[in-house]
Design a protein around this motif. Sequence first.
Motif, PDB file in Angstrom:
ATOM      1  N   VAL A 135       0.901  -1.129   0.072  1.00 44.90           N
ATOM      2  CA  VAL A 135       0.129   0.180  -0.078  1.00 44.90           C
ATOM      3  C   VAL A 135       0.939   0.896   0.008  1.00 44.90           C
ATOM      4  N   VAL A 136       0.769   2.255  -0.876  1.00 45.05           N
ATOM      5  CA  VAL A 136       1.555   3.276  -1.041  1.00 45.05           C
ATOM      6  C   VAL A 136       0.481   4.602  -0.499  1.00 45.05           C
ATOM      7  N   GLY A 137       1.217   5.288   0.411  1.00 41.89           N
ATOM      8  CA  GLY A 137       0.342   6.231   1.143  1.00 41.89           C
ATOM      9  C   GLY A 137      -0.357   5.838   2.419  1.00 41.89           C
TER      10      GLY A 137
ATOM     11  N   ASP B 251       5.451   5.352   2.424  1.00 35.63           N
ATOM     12  CA  ASP B 251       5.023   6.725   2.540  1.00 35.63           C
ATOM     13  C   ASP B 251       6.277   7.471   2.255  1.00 35.63           C
ATOM     14  N   SER B 252       5.940   8.561   1.698  1.00 37.13           N
ATOM     15  CA  SER B 252       7.019   9.332   1.633  1.00 37.13           C
ATOM     16  C   SER B 252       7.792  10.107   2.835  1.00 37.13           C
ATOM     17  N   ASP B 253       6.951  10.220   3.845  1.00 34.17           N
ATOM     18  CA  ASP B 253       7.237  10.595   5.183  1.00 34.17           C
ATOM     19  C   ASP B 253       7.571   9.140   5.887  1.00 34.17           C
TER      20      ASP B 253
ATOM     21  N   CYS C 293      -2.909   5.120  -2.252  1.00 31.89           N
ATOM     22  CA  CYS C 293      -3.743   5.825  -1.569  1.00 31.89           C
ATOM     23  C   CYS C 293      -3.057   7.223  -1.245  1.00 31.89           C
ATOM     24  N   THR C 294      -2.405   7.539  -2.323  1.00 30.07           N
ATOM     25  CA  THR C 294      -1.763   8.767  -2.178  1.00 30.07           C
ATOM     26  C   THR C 294      -2.400  10.078  -2.626  1.00 30.07           C
ATOM     27  N   PRO C 295      -1.865  11.447  -2.397  1.00 26.57           N
ATOM     28  CA  PRO C 295      -2.790  12.583  -3.201  1.00 26.57           C
ATOM     29  C   PRO C 295      -2.994  12.296  -4.719  1.00 26.57           C
ATOM     30  N   HIS C 296      -3.797  12.919  -5.366  1.00 23.37           N
ATOM     31  CA  HIS C 296      -4.614  12.891  -6.620  1.00 23.37           C
ATOM     32  C   HIS C 296      -3.509  12.815  -7.785  1.00 23.37           C
ATOM     33  N   HIS C 297      -2.681  13.894  -7.621  1.00 24.25           N
ATOM     34  CA  HIS C 297      -1.764  14.281  -8.858  1.00 24.25           C
ATOM     35  C   HIS C 297      -0.691  13.010  -8.893  1.00 24.25           C
ATOM     36  N   LEU C 298      -0.460  12.375  -7.969  1.00 20.34           N
ATOM     37  CA  LEU C 298       0.200  11.077  -7.846  1.00 20.34           C
ATOM     38  C   LEU C 298      -0.259   9.680  -8.606  1.00 20.34           C
ATOM     39  N   HIS C 299      -1.668   9.764  -8.765  1.00 18.81           N
ATOM     40  CA  HIS C 299      -2.114   8.473  -9.128  1.00 18.81           C
ATOM     41  C   HIS C 299      -1.763   8.160 -10.716  1.00 18.81           C
ATOM     42  N   ALA C 300      -1.781   9.080 -11.549  1.00 17.47           N
ATOM     43  CA  ALA C 300      -1.454   8.724 -12.823  1.00 17.47           C
ATOM     44  C   ALA C 300       0.025   8.239 -12.767  1.00 17.47           C
TER      45      ALA C 300
ATOM     46  N   THR D  21      -6.118   1.567  -7.372  1.00 16.54           N
ATOM     47  CA  THR D  21      -6.219   3.076  -7.049  1.00 16.54           C
ATOM     48  C   THR D  21      -7.250   3.536  -6.440  1.00 16.54           C
ATOM     49  N   GLU D  22      -6.941   4.533  -5.427  1.00 16.91           N
ATOM     50  CA  GLU D  22      -8.133   5.163  -4.911  1.00 16.91           C
ATOM     51  C   GLU D  22      -8.654   6.141  -5.794  1.00 16.91           C
ATOM     52  N   LYS D  23      -9.962   6.485  -5.879  1.00 17.47           N
ATOM     53  CA  LYS D  23     -10.167   7.538  -6.760  1.00 17.47           C
ATOM     54  C   LYS D  23      -9.692   9.015  -6.389  1.00 17.47           C
ATOM     55  N   PRO D  24      -9.586   9.745  -7.282  1.00 17.03           N
ATOM     56  CA  PRO D  24      -9.904   9.581  -8.928  1.00 17.03           C
ATOM     57  C   PRO D  24      -8.931   8.844  -9.625  1.00 17.03           C
TER      58      PRO D  24
ATOM     59  N   VAL E 167     -10.307   0.991  -9.828  1.00 18.38           N
ATOM     60  CA  VAL E 167     -10.570   1.982  -9.039  1.00 18.38           C
ATOM     61  C   VAL E 167     -11.184   2.044  -8.021  1.00 18.38           C
ATOM     62  N   VAL E 168     -11.054   2.476  -6.917  1.00 21.63           N
ATOM     63  CA  VAL E 168     -11.617   2.271  -5.770  1.00 21.63           C
ATOM     64  C   VAL E 168     -13.386   3.207  -5.815  1.00 21.63           C
ATOM     65  N   PHE E 169     -14.255   2.680  -6.502  1.00 21.83           N
ATOM     66  CA  PHE E 169     -15.780   3.197  -6.410  1.00 21.83           C
ATOM     67  C   PHE E 169     -16.499   2.313  -5.479  1.00 21.83           C
TER      68      PHE E 169
ATOM     69  N   PRO F  91      -2.045  19.472   2.995  1.00 24.16           N
ATOM     70  CA  PRO F  91      -2.042  20.700   2.016  1.00 24.16           C
ATOM     71  C   PRO F  91      -2.245  20.442   0.304  1.00 24.16           C
ATOM     72  N   TRP F  92      -2.320  19.202  -0.005  1.00 22.23           N
ATOM     73  CA  TRP F  92      -2.318  18.961  -1.339  1.00 22.23           C
ATOM     74  C   TRP F  92      -3.870  19.043  -1.445  1.00 22.23           C
ATOM     75  N   ARG F  93      -4.668  18.872  -0.659  1.00 22.30           N
ATOM     76  CA  ARG F  93      -5.941  19.184  -0.843  1.00 22.30           C
ATOM     77  C   ARG F  93      -6.477  20.653  -1.294  1.00 22.30           C
ATOM     78  N   GLY F  94      -7.396  21.017  -1.735  1.00 20.32           N
ATOM     79  CA  GLY F  94      -7.739  22.378  -1.966  1.00 20.32           C
ATOM     80  C   GLY F  94      -7.012  23.092  -3.360  1.00 20.32           C
TER      81      GLY F  94
HETATM   82  N1  LIG Z   1     -12.888   5.743  -1.515  1.00 19.14           N
HETATM   83  C1  LIG Z   1     -13.000   6.864  -0.495  1.00 19.14           C
HETATM   84  O1  LIG Z   1     -14.312   6.727  -0.148  1.00 19.14           O
HETATM   85  C2  LIG Z   1     -11.918   7.623  -0.062  1.00 19.14           C
HETATM   86  C3  LIG Z   1     -12.190   8.205   1.230  1.00 19.14           C
HETATM   87  C4  LIG Z   1     -11.024   9.152   1.568  1.00 19.14           C
HETATM   88  C5  LIG Z   1      -9.813   9.222   0.840  1.00 19.14           C
HETATM   89  N2  LIG Z   1      -9.926   8.809  -0.317  1.00 19.14           N
HETATM   90  C6  LIG Z   1      -8.832   8.742  -1.336  1.00 19.14           C
HETATM   91  O2  LIG Z   1      -7.631   8.281  -0.917  1.00 19.14           O
HETATM   92  C7  LIG Z   1      -6.500   8.938  -1.354  1.00 19.14           C
HETATM   93  C8  LIG Z   1      -5.713   9.766  -0.322  1.00 19.14           C
HETATM   94  O3  LIG Z   1      -6.241  10.254   0.624  1.00 19.14           O
HETATM   95  P1  LIG Z   1      -6.267  10.529   2.155  1.00 19.14           P
HETATM   96  O4  LIG Z   1      -7.490  11.446   2.624  1.00 19.14           O
HETATM   97  O5  LIG Z   1      -5.542   9.260   2.793  1.00 19.14           O
HETATM   98  O6  LIG Z   1      -4.794  11.528   2.101  1.00 19.14           O
HETATM   99  P2  LIG Z   1      -4.045  11.960   3.200  1.00 19.14           P
HETATM  100  O7  LIG Z   1      -3.298  13.179   2.818  1.00 19.14           O
HETATM  101  O8  LIG Z   1      -4.373  11.452   4.414  1.00 19.14           O
HETATM  102  O9  LIG Z   1      -2.720  10.696   2.988  1.00 19.14           O
HETATM  103  C9  LIG Z   1      -1.730  10.622   1.922  1.00 19.14           C
HETATM  104  C10 LIG Z   1      -0.517  10.132   2.197  1.00 19.14           C
HETATM  105  O10 LIG Z   1       0.065   9.828   1.274  1.00 19.14           O
HETATM  106  C11 LIG Z   1       1.667  10.384   1.453  1.00 19.14           C
HETATM  107  N3  LIG Z   1       2.273  10.735   0.255  1.00 19.14           N
HETATM  108  C12 LIG Z   1       2.409  11.732  -0.161  1.00 19.14           C
HETATM  109  N4  LIG Z   1       3.392  11.728  -1.142  1.00 19.14           N
HETATM  110  C13 LIG Z   1       3.842  10.534  -1.322  1.00 19.14           C
HETATM  111  C14 LIG Z   1       4.655   9.858  -2.149  1.00 19.14           C
HETATM  112  N5  LIG Z   1       5.406  10.568  -3.348  1.00 19.14           N
HETATM  113  N6  LIG Z   1       4.994   8.530  -2.082  1.00 19.14           N
HETATM  114  C15 LIG Z   1       4.348   7.821  -0.955  1.00 19.14           C
HETATM  115  N7  LIG Z   1       3.542   8.385   0.004  1.00 19.14           N
HETATM  116  C16 LIG Z   1       3.293   9.798  -0.231  1.00 19.14           C
HETATM  117  C17 LIG Z   1       1.365  11.231   2.328  1.00 19.14           C
HETATM  118  O11 LIG Z   1       2.406  11.538   3.331  1.00 19.14           O
HETATM  119  C18 LIG Z   1       0.226  10.793   3.239  1.00 19.14           C
HETATM  120  O12 LIG Z   1       0.456  10.038   4.427  1.00 19.14           O
HETATM  121  C19 LIG Z   1      -6.913  10.134  -2.339  1.00 19.14           C
HETATM  122  O13 LIG Z   1      -7.026   9.635  -3.468  1.00 19.14           O
HETATM  123  C20 LIG Z   1      -8.404  10.300  -1.766  1.00 19.14           C
HETATM  124  O14 LIG Z   1      -9.336  10.642  -2.570  1.00 19.14           O
HETATM  125  C21 LIG Z   1     -10.977   7.949  -0.844  1.00 19.14           C
END
Ligand SMILES: NC(=O)c1ccc[n+]([C@@H]2O[C@H](COP(=O)([O-])OP(=O)(O)OC[C@H]3O[C@@H](n4cnc5c(N)ncnc54)[C@H](O)[C@@H]3O)[C@@H](O)[C@H]2O)c1
Length: 343
Positions: free
Chosen positions: A11-13, A38-40, A74-81, A96-99, A123-125, A168-171
């Motif tokens: 799992v990534v993220g 996780d990058s952190d 499970c990473t921020p949107h801009h990293l999915h693709a 991949t989580e949506k989108p 895709v997680v719908f 901060p990736w949100r918004g």
């Molecule tokens: N299906 C759903 O109902 C549902 C609900 C919530 C979130 N999501 C989706 O899940 C995804 C993550 O959302 P979230 O709320 O958990 O975000 P979040 O900000 O809580 O977590 C994102 C994690 O990704 C890590 N990250 C950032 N860059 C990275 C990289 N290059 N390599 C590895 N890790 C990296 C961050 O450190 C952070 O821990 C999004 O796509 C969001 O839309 C889906």
Amino acid sequence: MTMQEPIGAAVVGCGAIFPLHAGAVQQLKGVQLKVVVDSDPAKAKEAATPYSCEAATDYLTLLDRDDIQVVHLCTPHHLHAEMATQLLRAGKHVLTEKPLAHHLEAAESVLAEARLSEAQLGVVFQNRYNASSQKIREFLESKTLGRLICLKGIVTWHRDEAYYADSPWRGRWSTEGGGVLINQAIHTLDLLQWFGGEVVSVQGSVTADALGDVIEVEDTAHASLRFKDGARGLFYATNAYLTNTPVELELVFEGGTLHQRNENLYLTRDGHESLVCEPPANLNDAGQIIGKSYWGSSHQLLIADFYDHVRSGTRFAIGAEEGLKTLRLIAELYRSSRTRDSR
Ligand SMILES: NC(=O)c1ccc[n+]([C@@H]2O[C@H](COP(=O)([O-])OP(=O)(O)OC[C@H]3O[C@@H](n4cnc5c(N)ncnc54)[C@H](O)[C@@H]3O)[C@@H](O)[C@H]2O)c1
């Protein structure tokens, strides 16, 4: 991998949604969570501990590993693709989580990669797996209520300054790719098109009603949809409510109306309302509800189904084509909103 060997997962993220993925994988027979990334580094280490698995900080280290077959994003949107592309090229199955991506062009490029790859992309719908959604599809497929005339989806949720400050990736356009549409209401848009079929026109607008000083993107949107088969759709979504209420869905057919409220599905026919479906309790071993009531709680079902398809080599239904459909709707809604603003 032989038939006896478990499928290796990563799992990534490791943020808010991570526990639903890691927890679901842990429950599956024949699947082993091997790495969390996780990058952190502190987040990766903390996330790995309860699963007794490895922690890593760079997803690229997964590409050459023969013991990893499935990678969850499970990473921020801009990293999915970009991540999905690299992983598919390395032959990894990607859930991949949506989108699918943070904008339409990136999503189209992932679709092209997925078509070339032997590996699966899902895709997680998860709300398609809700008992009420499945029941609605049964009514649609059996045609017992006659023609679908119109349908609506209403999302009234609460996201405040703290939610955006927390990640901060949100918004931001560059990292989230939109606001309430691409992040929260995307599930409802997906369900509206899954129920109503192909959308041929979208007219609507987007605004930042409550959070304009905090975010670049929209917090509120509405649209009128026309479906190929003649049905009309109404959509409203906001993050500017003061609480998270369950998504409301309504489908009006010639022979009755279906309403989803609190994940229960009711049928009104000849002035009489009856409960036709209630959600099964989706509890973990400790008896706690898995997921959040307003997100839906079907991650476990979707993830189990994805692994079944990986195992059997059959195509998972919610692939890149499906992920692209919602992004097309969102792009059309933005286009419509811009056109109105410039009138
Ligand atoms: N299906 C759903 O109902 C549902 C609900 C919530 C979130 N999501 C989706 O899940 C995804 C993550 O959302 P979230 O709320 O958990 O975000 P979040 O900000 O809580 O977590 C994102 C994690 O990704 C890590 N990250 C950032 N860059 C990275 C990289 N290059 N390599 C590895 N890790 C990296 C961050 O450190 C952070 O821990 C999004 O796509 C969001 O839309 C889906």
